[in-house]
Write a protein that holds these residues in place. Sequence first.
Motif, PDB file in Angstrom:
ATOM      1  N   UNK A   1      17.178  30.692  48.609  1.00 26.03           N
ATOM      2  CA  UNK A   1      18.413  31.003  49.341  1.00 26.03           C
ATOM      3  C   UNK A   1      18.488  32.491  49.672  1.00 26.03           C
ATOM      4  N   UNK A   2      18.043  33.322  48.750  1.00 25.22           N
ATOM      5  CA  UNK A   2      18.048  34.774  48.995  1.00 25.22           C
ATOM      6  C   UNK A   2      17.115  35.131  50.154  1.00 25.22           C
ATOM      7  N   UNK A   3      15.976  34.476  50.214  1.00 25.73           N
ATOM      8  CA  UNK A   3      15.024  34.734  51.301  1.00 25.73           C
ATOM      9  C   UNK A   3      15.641  34.368  52.647  1.00 25.73           C
ATOM     10  N   UNK A   4      16.252  33.197  52.716  1.00 22.32           N
ATOM     11  CA  UNK A   4      16.864  32.748  53.977  1.00 22.32           C
ATOM     12  C   UNK A   4      18.010  33.672  54.381  1.00 22.32           C
ATOM     13  N   UNK A   5      18.891  33.995  53.433  1.00 23.46           N
ATOM     14  CA  UNK A   5      20.034  34.863  53.739  1.00 23.46           C
ATOM     15  C   UNK A   5      19.573  36.239  54.201  1.00 23.46           C
TER      16      UNK A   5
ATOM     17  N   UNK B   1      27.403  49.545  62.244  1.00 23.45           N
ATOM     18  CA  UNK B   1      26.288  48.640  61.917  1.00 23.45           C
ATOM     19  C   UNK B   1      25.059  49.457  61.510  1.00 23.45           C
ATOM     20  N   UNK B   2      24.211  48.902  60.649  1.00 21.72           N
ATOM     21  CA  UNK B   2      23.059  49.662  60.161  1.00 21.72           C
ATOM     22  C   UNK B   2      21.976  49.869  61.203  1.00 21.72           C
TER      23      UNK B   2
ATOM     24  N   UNK C   1      25.422  43.928  63.867  1.00 21.32           N
ATOM     25  CA  UNK C   1      26.805  43.553  63.575  1.00 21.32           C
ATOM     26  C   UNK C   1      27.119  43.947  62.139  1.00 21.32           C
ATOM     27  N   UNK C   2      28.360  44.230  61.824  1.00 23.24           N
ATOM     28  CA  UNK C   2      28.698  44.716  60.492  1.00 23.24           C
ATOM     29  C   UNK C   2      28.976  43.573  59.528  1.00 23.24           C
ATOM     30  N   UNK C   3      29.962  42.766  59.814  1.00 26.04           N
ATOM     31  CA  UNK C   3      30.418  41.762  58.857  1.00 26.04           C
ATOM     32  C   UNK C   3      29.354  40.713  58.531  1.00 26.04           C
ATOM     33  N   UNK C   4      28.717  40.085  59.515  1.00 23.67           N
ATOM     34  CA  UNK C   4      27.694  39.092  59.161  1.00 23.67           C
ATOM     35  C   UNK C   4      26.538  39.709  58.363  1.00 23.67           C
ATOM     36  N   UNK C   5      26.149  40.916  58.717  1.00 22.81           N
ATOM     37  CA  UNK C   5      25.078  41.600  57.992  1.00 22.81           C
ATOM     38  C   UNK C   5      25.470  41.806  56.540  1.00 22.81           C
ATOM     39  N   UNK C   6      26.655  42.360  56.301  1.00 20.18           N
ATOM     40  CA  UNK C   6      27.096  42.642  54.935  1.00 20.18           C
ATOM     41  C   UNK C   6      27.261  41.364  54.120  1.00 20.18           C
ATOM     42  N   UNK C   7      27.802  40.337  54.718  1.00 21.89           N
ATOM     43  CA  UNK C   7      27.995  39.077  53.996  1.00 21.89           C
ATOM     44  C   UNK C   7      26.651  38.459  53.619  1.00 21.89           C
ATOM     45  N   UNK C   8      25.731  38.388  54.560  1.00 19.53           N
ATOM     46  CA  UNK C   8      24.443  37.760  54.276  1.00 19.53           C
ATOM     47  C   UNK C   8      23.599  38.579  53.301  1.00 19.53           C
TER      48      UNK C   8
ATOM     49  N   UNK D   1      17.975  36.040  57.814  1.00 15.17           N
ATOM     50  CA  UNK D   1      18.992  35.900  58.864  1.00 15.17           C
ATOM     51  C   UNK D   1      19.823  37.178  58.959  1.00 15.17           C
ATOM     52  N   UNK D   2      20.208  37.724  57.805  1.00 15.75           N
ATOM     53  CA  UNK D   2      20.993  38.957  57.797  1.00 15.75           C
ATOM     54  C   UNK D   2      20.259  40.124  58.429  1.00 15.75           C
ATOM     55  N   UNK D   3      18.950  40.181  58.224  1.00 10.97           N
ATOM     56  CA  UNK D   3      18.164  41.254  58.825  1.00 10.97           C
ATOM     57  C   UNK D   3      18.179  41.216  60.340  1.00 10.97           C
TER      58      UNK D   3
END
Length: 126
Positions: free
Chosen positions: A74-78, A4-5, A88-95, A81-83
């Motif tokens: 949508x980019x702002x929201x994603x 994870x980052x 976590x790896x997968x949710x971060x990369x997907x968002x 949340x991703x930040x």
Amino acid sequence: MLQPPGLVMSLLLAAIIVVGNTLTLVAIHGSAAGRFGPFSGILGVRTAATRSSEAAWQAAHRAAWPWALGCNGAAIVAAAVGGMLGTTVTPFLVLMGLAIAASLAGAVAQIVVGHRAAVRELGDSK
């Protein structure tokens, strides 16, 4: 195995994406409202048609606004949340992937839709 980052790096990336997309929304909305004109520098949808007249400029940005709001919003929201999911790896990369894809889709859609609206406006004024 992917690492994870980390929270600080993920929040920094999210902040960059959020600020960039927010500035895009400000530029498009301000141009549609007449606060920024075709000769204001680097703001807005800049094609030969959109810079031909004030009316074409505003028509282009009014047409581009729904696309900017949807895609860049949508980019702002994603990204936000991703930040927060930087541990976590997968949710971060997907968002973050979704945030970047939405930013790019918004940019392309705004250019295409804005240019077409400006061309229509120029055709109507003749």
